[in-house]
Structures are given as C-alpha cells and as structure tokens.
Scaffold this active site. Structure first.
Site, PDB file in Angstrom:
ATOM      1  N   ARG A 227       0.944  -0.999   0.314  1.00  0.00           N
ATOM      2  CA  ARG A 227      -0.266   0.285  -0.245  1.00  0.00           C
ATOM      3  C   ARG A 227       0.182   1.281  -0.018  1.00  0.00           C
ATOM      4  O   ARG A 227       1.768   1.265   0.772  1.00  0.00           O
ATOM      5  CB  ARG A 227      -0.711  -0.305   0.874  1.00  0.00           C
ATOM      6  CG  ARG A 227      -1.740  -0.831   1.372  1.00  0.00           C
ATOM      7  CD  ARG A 227      -2.289  -1.246   2.363  1.00  0.00           C
ATOM      8  NE  ARG A 227      -4.131  -2.296   2.537  1.00  0.00           N
ATOM      9  CZ  ARG A 227      -3.774  -3.398   3.154  1.00  0.00           C
ATOM     10  NH1 ARG A 227      -2.163  -3.809   3.768  1.00  0.00           N
ATOM     11  NH2 ARG A 227      -4.342  -4.651   3.470  1.00  0.00           N
ATOM     12  N   LYS A 251      -2.218  -2.567   7.555  1.00  0.00           N
ATOM     13  CA  LYS A 251      -3.224  -2.120   8.739  1.00  0.00           C
ATOM     14  C   LYS A 251      -2.942  -2.322  10.099  1.00  0.00           C
ATOM     15  O   LYS A 251      -3.140  -3.667  10.457  1.00  0.00           O
ATOM     16  CB  LYS A 251      -4.532  -2.394   8.118  1.00  0.00           C
ATOM     17  CG  LYS A 251      -4.862  -1.194   6.418  1.00  0.00           C
ATOM     18  CD  LYS A 251      -5.791  -1.798   5.819  1.00  0.00           C
ATOM     19  CE  LYS A 251      -6.178  -0.517   4.843  1.00  0.00           C
ATOM     20  NZ  LYS A 251      -7.126  -0.851   3.911  1.00  0.00           N
ATOM     21  N   HIS A 325      -2.373   2.702  -5.705  1.00  0.00           N
ATOM     22  CA  HIS A 325      -3.641   1.301  -5.304  1.00  0.00           C
ATOM     23  C   HIS A 325      -3.582   0.769  -6.283  1.00  0.00           C
ATOM     24  O   HIS A 325      -3.596  -0.949  -6.690  1.00  0.00           O
ATOM     25  CB  HIS A 325      -4.830   1.162  -5.079  1.00  0.00           C
ATOM     26  CG  HIS A 325      -5.503   0.508  -4.623  1.00  0.00           C
ATOM     27  ND1 HIS A 325      -5.610   0.369  -3.608  1.00  0.00           N
ATOM     28  CD2 HIS A 325      -6.601   0.028  -4.666  1.00  0.00           C
ATOM     29  CE1 HIS A 325      -6.771  -0.438  -3.074  1.00  0.00           C
ATOM     30  NE2 HIS A 325      -7.939  -0.737  -4.019  1.00  0.00           N
ATOM     31  N   ARG A 328      -0.590  -2.050  -6.448  1.00  0.00           N
ATOM     32  CA  ARG A 328      -0.669  -3.273  -5.893  1.00  0.00           C
ATOM     33  C   ARG A 328      -1.669  -4.360  -6.700  1.00  0.00           C
ATOM     34  O   ARG A 328      -1.588  -5.166  -6.409  1.00  0.00           O
ATOM     35  CB  ARG A 328      -1.705  -2.376  -4.514  1.00  0.00           C
ATOM     36  CG  ARG A 328      -2.128  -3.227  -3.624  1.00  0.00           C
ATOM     37  CD  ARG A 328      -1.664  -2.642  -2.080  1.00  0.00           C
ATOM     38  NE  ARG A 328      -3.064  -3.618  -1.679  1.00  0.00           N
ATOM     39  CZ  ARG A 328      -2.611  -3.903  -0.639  1.00  0.00           C
ATOM     40  NH1 ARG A 328      -1.492  -4.268  -0.318  1.00  0.00           N
ATOM     41  NH2 ARG A 328      -3.274  -5.360   0.079  1.00  0.00           N
ATOM     42  N   HIS A 351      -3.486  -9.450   2.954  1.00  0.00           N
ATOM     43  CA  HIS A 351      -4.832  -9.467   3.765  1.00  0.00           C
ATOM     44  C   HIS A 351      -5.179 -10.409   4.929  1.00  0.00           C
ATOM     45  O   HIS A 351      -4.977 -10.768   5.161  1.00  0.00           O
ATOM     46  CB  HIS A 351      -5.817  -9.783   2.436  1.00  0.00           C
ATOM     47  CG  HIS A 351      -6.173  -8.849   1.006  1.00  0.00           C
ATOM     48  ND1 HIS A 351      -5.963  -9.311  -0.424  1.00  0.00           N
ATOM     49  CD2 HIS A 351      -5.514  -7.182   0.889  1.00  0.00           C
ATOM     50  CE1 HIS A 351      -6.171  -8.381  -1.105  1.00  0.00           C
ATOM     51  NE2 HIS A 351      -6.089  -7.404  -0.606  1.00  0.00           N
ATOM     52  N   TYR A 360      -9.671 -11.189  -8.153  1.00  0.00           N
ATOM     53  CA  TYR A 360      -8.768 -11.509  -8.762  1.00  0.00           C
ATOM     54  C   TYR A 360      -9.423 -12.805  -8.890  1.00  0.00           C
ATOM     55  O   TYR A 360      -9.045 -13.479 -10.197  1.00  0.00           O
ATOM     56  CB  TYR A 360      -7.438 -11.783  -8.177  1.00  0.00           C
ATOM     57  CG  TYR A 360      -7.155 -10.544  -7.147  1.00  0.00           C
ATOM     58  CD1 TYR A 360      -6.906  -9.572  -8.082  1.00  0.00           C
ATOM     59  CD2 TYR A 360      -7.173 -10.959  -5.909  1.00  0.00           C
ATOM     60  CE1 TYR A 360      -6.152  -8.775  -7.560  1.00  0.00           C
ATOM     61  CE2 TYR A 360      -6.535  -9.699  -5.160  1.00  0.00           C
ATOM     62  CZ  TYR A 360      -5.905  -8.293  -6.388  1.00  0.00           C
ATOM     63  OH  TYR A 360      -5.626  -7.150  -5.144  1.00  0.00           O
TER      64      TYR A 360
END
Length: 376
Positions: A227, A251, A325, A328, A351, A360
C-alpha cells in the site's frame, strides 16, 4: 485544552507529523470526549483524520437541522452554539430516525466532483460513527470506570447493501489501469528513456533529479504490492536487498515481511546508490524514500507519489492513467492469474481475510466464461 500530543511512537515520519498537526487543529473545535476517543491504541493516523472530518460534518448537521418530531416544530436537534459544545447527552438521546435522516441528507448532497455521494461513501460514514459510539458505550472508562452511556443508537443503523458496480464491471473498467506482464517493463523503460522527451526543458531538471527515486518506487509498488501508506513509512533498516524482502507495518499495526520480485532489485539499488549524495539527508532521517524541499531532505509523502504515478502513466503511449492502488491491484491480479491461489494473493498483499481476493478470482474466470460462450 488539547495540548497533549497523540501517542505516536518514536521516529514517526514527517507525514504523520503533518497529519498530527491537522488532527490537533480539528480537535480544537470538537468535544473533549472525541479527543479521548483518538487516544485509543492501534488507530492509524490517517483513520483518525478521516473520522474527525466525519464527526465535524455530523456535529455541524446536528446543530443546524430541525428535528422531525411533530411535537417540536422548528426545534433544532442540538442547540449547542458550536461543535465543541455538543454534550454527551445529545449523542446519548439521539434517535435512529435522526441518524437515518442525516444519512439521507448525505446521500443527496453532491461531492467536490459534483456527483451524488455513493453508498460506499455512506457506509464509511456509518463505520466512522459506529466507531465513536462503540468507544462511548463500551470502551471508555473515564466515568468512574464506566462508559459515558450504554444506549448505542448506531447498532440500529445497518450498512447500505448493494453496490452500483459488479466485480466484472470494475474489472473491465479498471483493466486498462493495470500494469502487468510486459506492460509494466515497457512503462518503466519509457520513464527511463523516453519520458523526458515529452516534457519541457524547465521540467527536465526536476525529473532527472528524482528519476531513480521515482522509478524505484514504481518498481517496488509493482513488485511487492505494498500500500502507498506502507511504502512511505519504510525505513532503511526495513529493506533487505539480499533476501529480497521488506519489513512493513500493515493495517492495524500488524508486522509483516513482504517479498519483492527479483526484477525490481536493480532499480532499488540504483536509487540507494544516489540517495545520500543527491538528497543529502541528515543521519536522523531513516526513511528509504525521501524528497528535498527548501534545501532540506524529508520523508516523501503519499501525495507526491500519487502525482508522479499519474503523470508518468498519462504520458505513457501504451498505458492509461493509473494510481498506486491500481499498481498494488496489478500485482494481486498477476499472482492469481499465475497461481490460482487466493492464499498466495492474500499473503503477499497483507490481506487479513480471503474475501478481498474475490476480484482476482472473478477476473481469472473471465476467459473460461468466454470459452463457454463460444462453444458450438
């Protein structure tokens, strides 16, 4: 009143310092209980800033909107003269119908692009308000060990269901913005060798000064799937050239080690070779990627990267305007196309769950679906 700094760890970068200043400015016009809310651990600085903007807008609405009750004609929901003066009782006694009225008003308001606010944006508003009310009714213990109050009106407010764009639609719409396979190498080659022929003589000097840095950043985004917020926070000691990996804070403060595709390493080495002599950072500046502003080196910020990624992609004859983004997302799509492994995608991109990889899977199934349609 709000003189205490937010609890950032030692060595926070310039971007976080800038955000902290903005946060402290916003807190000056918000109630004290909102300040205490921001002191919770594991709240990202960008999240705090975005949520405070939501609270500003919500509190202003409370002070300027009449209640829907027929018994209180022309009575404002809140009579406070400023957002800072909104009492905890206003939130404690807030009705679900009033919150719904606010969300309807938000949805009917045009944004800066003169577009009606989307359901996705409304859900972000709900998420921000839920976070505040959860703190006030569960987490806070400043009231003799008790929360401020127990009735959480936001539990009655559901998230908006449905989105205007299907995954298939998004894949077709944003496909040109992805840089995969040979396209990514051709783009980097264009920046290295041909981009300067598309700009003015005045701009060439600035481009050449930052050329190695910009290419290294683009290569790292495409080769690791970081990110943009994770990339700007990287320090020198986080990068392991030999192991071809980088330590990153994901995150929620989760520590991770992201692998880097081998092809990107030479670009990182080229930049690191000129980093100190060209930008002349002081020894205390540990950031990998830096910029020079008014004769002083500092950590690069996200807006700078967003600008040059857009600039280089628009100039590329065989590409389309893209964003960090989307770079990514490019890697995530490539990994799944090659492996058909959602776990591999989730692991590389950091993730926390597998639901984020649905896009995807949908993209990879497109060719299979086309074969079925064309069967005779």
């Amino acid at each position: 009143m709000y003189t205490a700094p937010l609890p950032f760890t030692k060595g926070e970068n310039m971007q976080k310092e800038n955000y902290q200043k903005l946060i402290e400015q916003k807190l000056q016009s918000l109630p004290l209980y909102v300040y205490y809310y921001t002191q919770q651990p594991n709240l990202a600085v960008t999240t705090i800033y975005q949520y405070l903007s939501e609270y500003e807008r919500f509190f202003t609405w409370l002070r300027t909107t009449q209640t829907m009750s027929t018994n209180d004609d022309h009575k404002l929901i809140c009579t406070a003269t400023s957002n800072k003066d909104i009492s905890i009782d206003t939130l404690k006694n807030l009705q679900a119908s009033q919150v719904q009225q606010y969300l309807i008003d938000c949805q009917s308001t045009e944004n800066k692009q003169n577009k009606i606010t989307s359901k996705i944006t409304i859900n972000r508003t709900i998420h921000a308000l839920r976070s505040l009310f959860h703190y006030l009714t569960v987490v806070a213990d400043l009231n003799n060990g008790e929360p401020y109050f127990y009735r959480n009106v936001m539990l009655k407010i559901p998230f908006y269901k449905g989105v205007k764009e299907s995954i298939s639609y998004r894949n077709v719409k944003y496909g040109p913005q992805l840089y995969m396979g040979e396209k990514k190498f051709e783009w980097i080659h264009f920046i290295e060798n041909d981009y300067e022929n598309t700009i003015s003589k005045h701009a060439i000097r600035y481009f050449k000064f930052n050329k190695e840095r910009d290419i290294a950043i683009i290569a790292l985004l495409l080769a690791s799937g970081l990110r943009i917020s994770e990339l700007v926070n990287l320090n020198i000691h986080d990068l392991n050239i030999i192991d071809r990996s980088v330590l990153v804070i994901r995150k929620g403060g989760k520590k991770d080690a992201a692998l880097i595709a081998d092809w990107a390493i030479p670009y990182l080495k080229k930049y690191l070779h000129v980093r100190n002599t060209r930008y002349q950072p002081n020894k205390q500046l540990k950031a990998i990627f830096i910029t020079r502003y008014r004769e002083t080196a500092k950590r690069i910020d996200t807006s700078t990267i967003q600008r040059f990624v857009e600039k280089y992609s628009i100039a590329f004859p065989d590409g389309s305007r893209t964003t960090p983004h989307k770079l990514r997302h490019s890697l995530g799509t490539e990994i799944y196309n090659k492996s058909m492994d959602v776990v591999a995608v989730a692991t590389q991109l950091g993730h926390t769950g597998l639901s984020a990889t649905d896009q995807y899977i949908q993209q990879a199934n497109k060719e299979k679906q086309r074969m079925i349609l064309n069967q005779k």
